[in-house]
Scaffold this motif. Structure first.
Motif, PDB file in Angstrom:
ATOM      1  N   VAL A  38       0.842  -1.198   0.000  1.00 32.31           N
ATOM      2  CA  VAL A  38       0.000   0.000   0.000  1.00 32.31           C
ATOM      3  C   VAL A  38       0.878   1.249   0.000  1.00 32.31           C
ATOM      4  O   VAL A  38       0.634   2.200  -0.742  1.00 32.31           O
ATOM      5  CB  VAL A  38      -0.962  -0.003   1.211  1.00 32.31           C
ATOM      6  CG1 VAL A  38      -1.618   1.358   1.393  1.00 32.31           C
ATOM      7  CG2 VAL A  38      -2.009  -1.087   1.041  1.00 32.31           C
ATOM      8  N   LEU A  41       2.549   1.624  -3.432  1.00 30.65           N
ATOM      9  CA  LEU A  41       1.566   2.177  -4.374  1.00 30.65           C
ATOM     10  C   LEU A  41       1.390   3.671  -4.142  1.00 30.65           C
ATOM     11  O   LEU A  41       1.373   4.463  -5.085  1.00 30.65           O
ATOM     12  CB  LEU A  41       0.209   1.488  -4.200  1.00 30.65           C
ATOM     13  CG  LEU A  41       0.048   0.090  -4.764  1.00 30.65           C
ATOM     14  CD1 LEU A  41      -1.266  -0.513  -4.295  1.00 30.65           C
ATOM     15  CD2 LEU A  41       0.095   0.135  -6.275  1.00 30.65           C
ATOM     16  N   ALA A  42       1.256   4.054  -2.892  1.00 32.77           N
ATOM     17  CA  ALA A  42       1.033   5.462  -2.555  1.00 32.77           C
ATOM     18  C   ALA A  42       2.199   6.332  -3.027  1.00 32.77           C
ATOM     19  O   ALA A  42       1.980   7.439  -3.530  1.00 32.77           O
ATOM     20  CB  ALA A  42       0.832   5.608  -1.052  1.00 32.77           C
ATOM     21  N   MET A  45       1.691   7.048  -6.738  1.00 34.69           N
ATOM     22  CA  MET A  45       0.443   7.639  -7.212  1.00 34.69           C
ATOM     23  C   MET A  45       0.639   9.118  -7.533  1.00 34.69           C
ATOM     24  O   MET A  45       1.348   9.823  -6.820  1.00 34.69           O
ATOM     25  CB  MET A  45      -0.655   7.503  -6.144  1.00 34.69           C
ATOM     26  CG  MET A  45      -1.192   6.105  -5.989  1.00 34.69           C
ATOM     27  SD  MET A  45      -2.296   5.904  -4.565  1.00 34.69           S
ATOM     28  CE  MET A  45      -3.662   6.956  -5.017  1.00 34.69           C
ATOM     29  N   GLN A  49      -4.641  10.249  -9.635  1.00 36.04           N
ATOM     30  CA  GLN A  49      -4.946   8.956  -9.039  1.00 36.04           C
ATOM     31  C   GLN A  49      -5.403   9.103  -7.589  1.00 36.04           C
ATOM     32  O   GLN A  49      -6.324   8.412  -7.147  1.00 36.04           O
ATOM     33  CB  GLN A  49      -3.713   8.041  -9.108  1.00 36.04           C
ATOM     34  CG  GLN A  49      -3.370   7.619 -10.522  1.00 36.04           C
ATOM     35  CD  GLN A  49      -2.003   6.983 -10.608  1.00 36.04           C
ATOM     36  OE1 GLN A  49      -1.051   7.422  -9.953  1.00 36.04           O
ATOM     37  NE2 GLN A  49      -1.884   5.941 -11.439  1.00 36.04           N
ATOM     38  N   THR A  50      -4.789  10.031  -6.874  1.00 37.19           N
ATOM     39  CA  THR A  50      -5.179  10.268  -5.484  1.00 37.19           C
ATOM     40  C   THR A  50      -6.598  10.822  -5.412  1.00 37.19           C
ATOM     41  O   THR A  50      -7.419  10.357  -4.612  1.00 37.19           O
ATOM     42  CB  THR A  50      -4.192  11.247  -4.818  1.00 37.19           C
ATOM     43  OG1 THR A  50      -2.867  10.725  -4.938  1.00 37.19           O
ATOM     44  CG2 THR A  50      -4.536  11.454  -3.349  1.00 37.19           C
ATOM     45  N   THR A  53      -9.082   8.166  -6.181  1.00 37.40           N
ATOM     46  CA  THR A  53      -9.216   7.255  -5.043  1.00 37.40           C
ATOM     47  C   THR A  53     -10.142   7.848  -3.984  1.00 37.40           C
ATOM     48  O   THR A  53     -11.022   7.164  -3.454  1.00 37.40           O
ATOM     49  CB  THR A  53      -7.838   6.926  -4.437  1.00 37.40           C
ATOM     50  OG1 THR A  53      -7.002   6.397  -5.465  1.00 37.40           O
ATOM     51  CG2 THR A  53      -7.947   5.920  -3.311  1.00 37.40           C
ATOM     52  N   LYS A 126      -1.825   9.773   0.525  1.00 37.31           N
ATOM     53  CA  LYS A 126      -2.157   8.827  -0.553  1.00 37.31           C
ATOM     54  C   LYS A 126      -2.407   7.432   0.020  1.00 37.31           C
ATOM     55  O   LYS A 126      -3.353   6.745  -0.380  1.00 37.31           O
ATOM     56  CB  LYS A 126      -1.030   8.781  -1.578  1.00 37.31           C
ATOM     57  CG  LYS A 126      -0.840  10.070  -2.343  1.00 37.31           C
ATOM     58  CD  LYS A 126       0.410   9.985  -3.207  1.00 37.31           C
ATOM     59  CE  LYS A 126       0.780  11.299  -3.822  1.00 37.31           C
ATOM     60  NZ  LYS A 126       2.020  11.195  -4.620  1.00 37.31           N
ATOM     61  N   ALA A 127      -1.564   7.007   0.964  1.00 41.87           N
ATOM     62  CA  ALA A 127      -1.743   5.688   1.583  1.00 41.87           C
ATOM     63  C   ALA A 127      -3.049   5.647   2.382  1.00 41.87           C
ATOM     64  O   ALA A 127      -3.759   4.633   2.367  1.00 41.87           O
ATOM     65  CB  ALA A 127      -0.556   5.358   2.485  1.00 41.87           C
ATOM     66  N   SER A 129      -5.718   7.340   1.682  1.00 45.08           N
ATOM     67  CA  SER A 129      -6.830   7.256   0.724  1.00 45.08           C
ATOM     68  C   SER A 129      -6.994   5.830   0.195  1.00 45.08           C
ATOM     69  O   SER A 129      -8.120   5.375   0.004  1.00 45.08           O
ATOM     70  CB  SER A 129      -6.652   8.254  -0.423  1.00 45.08           C
ATOM     71  OG  SER A 129      -5.582   7.914  -1.256  1.00 45.08           O
ATOM     72  N   VAL A 130      -5.886   5.122   0.008  1.00 47.69           N
ATOM     73  CA  VAL A 130      -5.976   3.717  -0.424  1.00 47.69           C
ATOM     74  C   VAL A 130      -6.623   2.881   0.682  1.00 47.69           C
ATOM     75  O   VAL A 130      -7.540   2.092   0.430  1.00 47.69           O
ATOM     76  CB  VAL A 130      -4.584   3.152  -0.795  1.00 47.69           C
ATOM     77  CG1 VAL A 130      -4.650   1.645  -1.025  1.00 47.69           C
ATOM     78  CG2 VAL A 130      -4.029   3.847  -2.024  1.00 47.69           C
ATOM     79  N   VAL A 133     -10.448   3.120   1.073  1.00 50.34           N
ATOM     80  CA  VAL A 133     -11.310   2.348   0.154  1.00 50.34           C
ATOM     81  C   VAL A 133     -11.862   1.129   0.889  1.00 50.34           C
ATOM     82  O   VAL A 133     -13.037   0.783   0.752  1.00 50.34           O
ATOM     83  CB  VAL A 133     -10.535   1.918  -1.110  1.00 50.34           C
ATOM     84  CG1 VAL A 133     -11.341   0.929  -1.935  1.00 50.34           C
ATOM     85  CG2 VAL A 133     -10.147   3.130  -1.939  1.00 50.34           C
TER      86      VAL A 133
END
Length: 146
Positions: A38, A41-42, A45, A49-50, A53, A126-127, A129-130, A133
């Protein structure tokens, strides 16, 4: 056999609803906060993308609260700046539970140990926001089921 009709769902948002959201949000957020994938990925991003998300989190939350559960009507709920309080609470819980767990577990410092302050903050958001989800699924489901 129980012949009583089902208890009608209360349209008004209560503190107990937030508590249910918290349980669901924390339950599904935990495993994603401590996963190196994660955070990788962050790091990669971009802004679009952020934002997408964050939009996905809001879309999942709204759909679960008001489209999947037809007994609930956003037009009759209390609002804050035109947004149903239940939905505002859901978003705060979804992002907040991930944020709290990330800070408590020390995830940003663990996965981004050499990052500058600006990069640490941006990548952490960003992490979060992932992770949100998954948190929103748990939070909205707990709110709708209980």
């Amino acid at each position: 056999m129980n012949l009583r009709p089902p208890r009608p769902r209360r349209p008004q948002f209560r503190l107990a609803d937030s508590a249910q959201q918290l349980v669901g949000g924390f339950l599904l957020a935990g495993p994603f906060v401590v996963t190196e994938e994660v955070w990788s990925l962050a790091e990669n991003m971009n802004l679009l993308q952020t934002l997408l998300t964050v939009g996905i989190v809001a879309g999942i939350g709204y759909a679960t609260l008001y489209k999947a559960d037809t007994a609930r009507d956003p037009d009759v709920e209390h609002e804050v700046v035109g947004i149903p309080v239940r939905f505002v609470s859901l978003m705060l819980v979804s992002f907040g539970s991930v944020t709290i767990l990330a800070v408590v577990f020390g995830a940003p410092e663990t996965f981004l140990e050499d990052a500058s302050t600006g990069k640490l903050v941006a990548t952490t958001f960003k992490a979060i926001s992932v992770g949100a989800v998954f948190s929103v699924v748990g939070a909205a489901t707990a709110d709708s089921v209980f």
